[in-house]
Design a protein around this motif. Sequence first.
Motif, PDB file in Angstrom:
ATOM      1  N   LEU A  74      -3.928  43.445   1.662  1.00  0.00           N
ATOM      2  CA  LEU A  74      -4.594  42.824   2.634  1.00  0.00           C
ATOM      3  C   LEU A  74      -4.177  43.084   4.367  1.00  0.00           C
ATOM      4  N   ASN A  75      -3.356  44.116   4.268  1.00  0.00           N
ATOM      5  CA  ASN A  75      -2.887  44.363   5.766  1.00  0.00           C
ATOM      6  C   ASN A  75      -2.094  43.316   6.236  1.00  0.00           C
ATOM      7  N   ILE A  76      -1.455  42.458   5.385  1.00  0.00           N
ATOM      8  CA  ILE A  76      -0.651  41.356   5.808  1.00  0.00           C
ATOM      9  C   ILE A  76       0.458  41.985   6.554  1.00  0.00           C
ATOM     10  N   ASP A  77       1.014  41.598   7.731  1.00  0.00           N
ATOM     11  CA  ASP A  77       2.347  41.962   8.329  1.00  0.00           C
ATOM     12  C   ASP A  77       3.047  40.943   8.939  1.00  0.00           C
ATOM     13  N   ILE A  78       4.187  40.837   8.271  1.00  0.00           N
ATOM     14  CA  ILE A  78       5.286  39.732   8.666  1.00  0.00           C
ATOM     15  C   ILE A  78       5.341  39.718  10.276  1.00  0.00           C
ATOM     16  N   GLN A  79       5.512  40.844  10.535  1.00  0.00           N
ATOM     17  CA  GLN A  79       5.863  40.924  12.037  1.00  0.00           C
ATOM     18  C   GLN A  79       4.596  40.439  13.026  1.00  0.00           C
ATOM     19  N   GLN A  80       3.401  40.978  12.467  1.00  0.00           N
ATOM     20  CA  GLN A  80       2.403  40.180  13.470  1.00  0.00           C
ATOM     21  C   GLN A  80       2.089  38.671  13.142  1.00  0.00           C
ATOM     22  N   ILE A  81       2.534  38.325  12.112  1.00  0.00           N
ATOM     23  CA  ILE A  81       2.319  36.872  11.700  1.00  0.00           C
ATOM     24  C   ILE A  81       3.384  35.979  12.690  1.00  0.00           C
ATOM     25  N   LEU A  82       4.469  36.815  12.745  1.00  0.00           N
ATOM     26  CA  LEU A  82       5.351  36.160  13.705  1.00  0.00           C
ATOM     27  C   LEU A  82       5.070  36.087  15.047  1.00  0.00           C
ATOM     28  N   LEU A  83       4.301  37.242  15.567  1.00  0.00           N
ATOM     29  CA  LEU A  83       4.119  37.347  16.731  1.00  0.00           C
ATOM     30  C   LEU A  83       2.844  36.212  17.231  1.00  0.00           C
ATOM     31  N   HIS A  84       1.771  36.222  16.029  1.00  0.00           N
ATOM     32  CA  HIS A  84       0.818  35.149  16.290  1.00  0.00           C
ATOM     33  C   HIS A  84       1.504  33.627  16.394  1.00  0.00           C
ATOM     34  N   LEU A  85       2.506  33.532  15.669  1.00  0.00           N
ATOM     35  CA  LEU A  85       3.171  32.182  15.672  1.00  0.00           C
ATOM     36  C   LEU A  85       3.743  31.810  17.087  1.00  0.00           C
ATOM     37  N   LEU A  86       4.446  32.991  17.242  1.00  0.00           N
ATOM     38  CA  LEU A  86       4.972  32.771  18.854  1.00  0.00           C
ATOM     39  C   LEU A  86       4.076  32.464  19.741  1.00  0.00           C
ATOM     40  N   ASN A  87       2.854  33.328  19.666  1.00  0.00           N
ATOM     41  CA  ASN A  87       1.752  32.945  20.558  1.00  0.00           C
ATOM     42  C   ASN A  87       1.178  31.386  20.502  1.00  0.00           C
ATOM     43  N   PHE A  88       1.162  31.133  19.468  1.00  0.00           N
ATOM     44  CA  PHE A  88       0.531  29.796  19.165  1.00  0.00           C
ATOM     45  C   PHE A  88       1.520  28.688  19.387  1.00  0.00           C
ATOM     46  N   VAL A  89       2.917  28.827  19.332  1.00  0.00           N
ATOM     47  CA  VAL A  89       3.782  27.919  19.643  1.00  0.00           C
ATOM     48  C   VAL A  89       3.991  27.723  21.246  1.00  0.00           C
ATOM     49  N   ILE A  90       3.743  28.919  21.723  1.00  0.00           N
ATOM     50  CA  ILE A  90       3.894  28.812  23.404  1.00  0.00           C
ATOM     51  C   ILE A  90       2.588  27.987  23.589  1.00  0.00           C
ATOM     52  N   ALA A 115      -6.897  41.495  16.674  1.00  0.00           N
ATOM     53  CA  ALA A 115      -7.001  40.319  16.793  1.00  0.00           C
ATOM     54  C   ALA A 115      -5.923  39.535  17.627  1.00  0.00           C
ATOM     55  N   LEU A 116      -4.873  40.408  17.501  1.00  0.00           N
ATOM     56  CA  LEU A 116      -3.501  39.744  18.063  1.00  0.00           C
ATOM     57  C   LEU A 116      -3.729  39.575  19.410  1.00  0.00           C
ATOM     58  N   VAL A 117      -4.114  41.062  20.100  1.00  0.00           N
ATOM     59  CA  VAL A 117      -4.309  41.171  21.516  1.00  0.00           C
ATOM     60  C   VAL A 117      -5.492  40.064  21.925  1.00  0.00           C
ATOM     61  N   SER A 118      -6.668  39.783  21.090  1.00  0.00           N
ATOM     62  CA  SER A 118      -7.548  38.663  21.340  1.00  0.00           C
ATOM     63  C   SER A 118      -6.674  37.414  21.432  1.00  0.00           C
ATOM     64  N   ALA A 119      -5.705  37.126  20.544  1.00  0.00           N
ATOM     65  CA  ALA A 119      -4.942  36.009  20.483  1.00  0.00           C
ATOM     66  C   ALA A 119      -4.406  35.751  21.856  1.00  0.00           C
ATOM     67  N   ALA A 125     -10.020  36.056  12.974  1.00  0.00           N
ATOM     68  CA  ALA A 125     -10.663  36.988  12.076  1.00  0.00           C
ATOM     69  C   ALA A 125      -9.776  38.081  11.426  1.00  0.00           C
ATOM     70  N   ASP A 126      -8.421  38.021  11.898  1.00  0.00           N
ATOM     71  CA  ASP A 126      -7.156  38.795  11.370  1.00  0.00           C
ATOM     72  C   ASP A 126      -6.538  37.750  10.436  1.00  0.00           C
ATOM     73  N   ILE A 127      -6.276  38.440   9.274  1.00  0.00           N
ATOM     74  CA  ILE A 127      -5.478  37.672   8.327  1.00  0.00           C
ATOM     75  C   ILE A 127      -4.314  37.117   8.550  1.00  0.00           C
ATOM     76  N   ASN A 128      -3.593  37.779   9.339  1.00  0.00           N
ATOM     77  CA  ASN A 128      -2.137  37.369  10.236  1.00  0.00           C
ATOM     78  C   ASN A 128      -2.390  36.480  11.086  1.00  0.00           C
ATOM     79  N   GLY A 129      -3.175  36.389  11.835  1.00  0.00           N
ATOM     80  CA  GLY A 129      -3.404  35.147  12.631  1.00  0.00           C
ATOM     81  C   GLY A 129      -3.912  33.925  12.002  1.00  0.00           C
ATOM     82  N   ALA A 130      -4.681  33.881  10.723  1.00  0.00           N
ATOM     83  CA  ALA A 130      -4.976  33.025  10.013  1.00  0.00           C
ATOM     84  C   ALA A 130      -3.759  32.324   9.313  1.00  0.00           C
TER      85      ALA A 130
END
Lengths: 160, 286
Positions: free
Chosen positions: A3-19, B63-67, B161-166
Motif C-alpha cells: 500500500l506504499n506505506i513508508d515509515i520515513q514518510q510517516i515520520l515526516l508526517h508525524l514531525l509536521n503534525f507535532v510542530i 500528500a506530504l508536500v500538501s501537509a 488522502a495519503d495512507i502515510n499521513g492517515a
Amino acid sequence: MPLNIDIQQILLHLLNFVILFAVMYFVLYKPVKAFIDNRDRYFKEKEDETSKALEEATAAKDEYEAKLRGAAEEIKTMKAEAQKDVREDADKIRSDAKKEAKNILTTAKLKAEHDTEVMIKNANSEICELARQAAENFVITNTSDAYNSFIEAADAPDED
Amino acid sequence: MSKKRKIVSLAVFGGIIIALIVGIVATAPPAGAKEPINEVMKDAVLHETGRINLFGAVQVNPALVSAYIVTAILIVFAVIVRIFFIPRFTPIPGKFQYLLEKGVGLFTGLAKENSPHKTQFIGGYIFTAGAYIFFGTLFELFGFQAVTVSGHSIALPAPLADINGAIAMGFFSYGVILFGGLVNNGIKGMLHALKDFTLPVSMSFRLFGALLSGALVTELVYYYTLTSYVLPVIVGVMFTLLHALIQAYVLTMLVSIFYGESSEKKEKSEKAVKTKIKKEKRRKVS
C-alpha cells in the motif's frame, strides 16, 4: 511495503503534525481559551455579584415590608391609644367644666343671695332714712307753722 | 428584464456552452492515449508514480508536500492572529473574534463533553486535529500544481488522502490517548488504553478510506467525458466539503471519547467494596 506505506514518510508526517500541534496549541488555542475563560469568569463574578445584590435587595425589601406592616399596626395602636387619651381628656375636661360651672353657679347664687341681703339691708336703711327724713320734714313743717302761729299770736295786740 | 431579452440571453449562454462542449469534445485526445481507469485509481490510492522531490533530499508522496503547505498556512495564520488580533480582543466580540471563539469553543465543548475531568490538553489537540483535517481536505479543492520527479504536473491532494499521513495521524492520536491514560492513571490507565490496540489502525484506515473514497469518486467523475461537465463542480466540492466536516468531527469525537475513558480516575465500584467487606467479615469469623 504494501500500500506504499513508508515509515520515513510517516515520520515526516508525524514531525509536521507535532510542530503544527505545538504551534496551534500555544499560539492560538491557549490564548483564545484563556481569553474566553477570563471573560466567562468576569461575567460569572458579575452575575454572582448581581445575584447577591438582588438577594440583599429582596431581603431588604422583605424587611421594609415587614417593618411597614409593623408600622401600620403600630400606627393603628397609637391611633387607638391617642383616641382613648383624647376621649379621656375630653371627659375629664367636660367633668371639670361641669364642676367649675357648678362651683360658679353656687358661688354666683351665694353672691346673689348675699347681694340681695345687702341690698335689702341697704333698702331698709334707706327706707328708714327716708321715713325719718319725711317725718323730720313733716315735723319741721308742722312745728314751724305752729311756731309762726304762736309768734303771730304773740305779736298780735290784745283786744281786751 | 423583458421576456424577449431573457430569451435572447438564455439563447446566447446556451450557444456558448454548447460551442464550448463541442470544442472540448473535438479537442480531446484519442481514447487509446488515455491512462486506463485502473491505473488512475491505483495512482490515486497509492501515489506510486507521481512522487515529488522534497527539498532535493527525499522523494515523497505529493500528500506530504500538501501537509507541509497546509501546516505552513495554519502556522502563519496562528502567528498573525496571535500578534495582531488576540491582543485586541474585546469582551463583546467582533465577527472575526466570534468566529475564532466559536472554533475554540466548539472543540473545548467537545472535550468537556467527552472528557470532563481533563479538557485543556485534549481540547487543544482536537482543535489542531480538526483544523488540520478540515483545511487539509479543503486544500485539494484549490488544485495546486506540483511537478513530479518524472517531470509531470500533478494536482496536490489532501494530506490525509495519503495512507502515510492517515497512519501518522491515527498513531499520533492513539499516542495522545495513551499519554492521557499514563499521566492521569499511571500504568493502569495506559494499559486500559493499550487494550484498544486496534484503535490506531481503525482510526488511520477510517480517515484514509473516507478521504480516499471522495478522491476516487471525483477521479471517476472526471475520467469519463460525459460526466466531466458540470457534475464535478457539484460532486467534487460537495464530497470534499462533507468529508472535511465529517472526518474532522469523527476523529476529534473518537479521540476525545477514548481520551476521556483512559484519563478518567477509576474508583472502586460499590460491588467490589461490598465484596471486600464480606471477605473481611468472613476472615474475622473464621
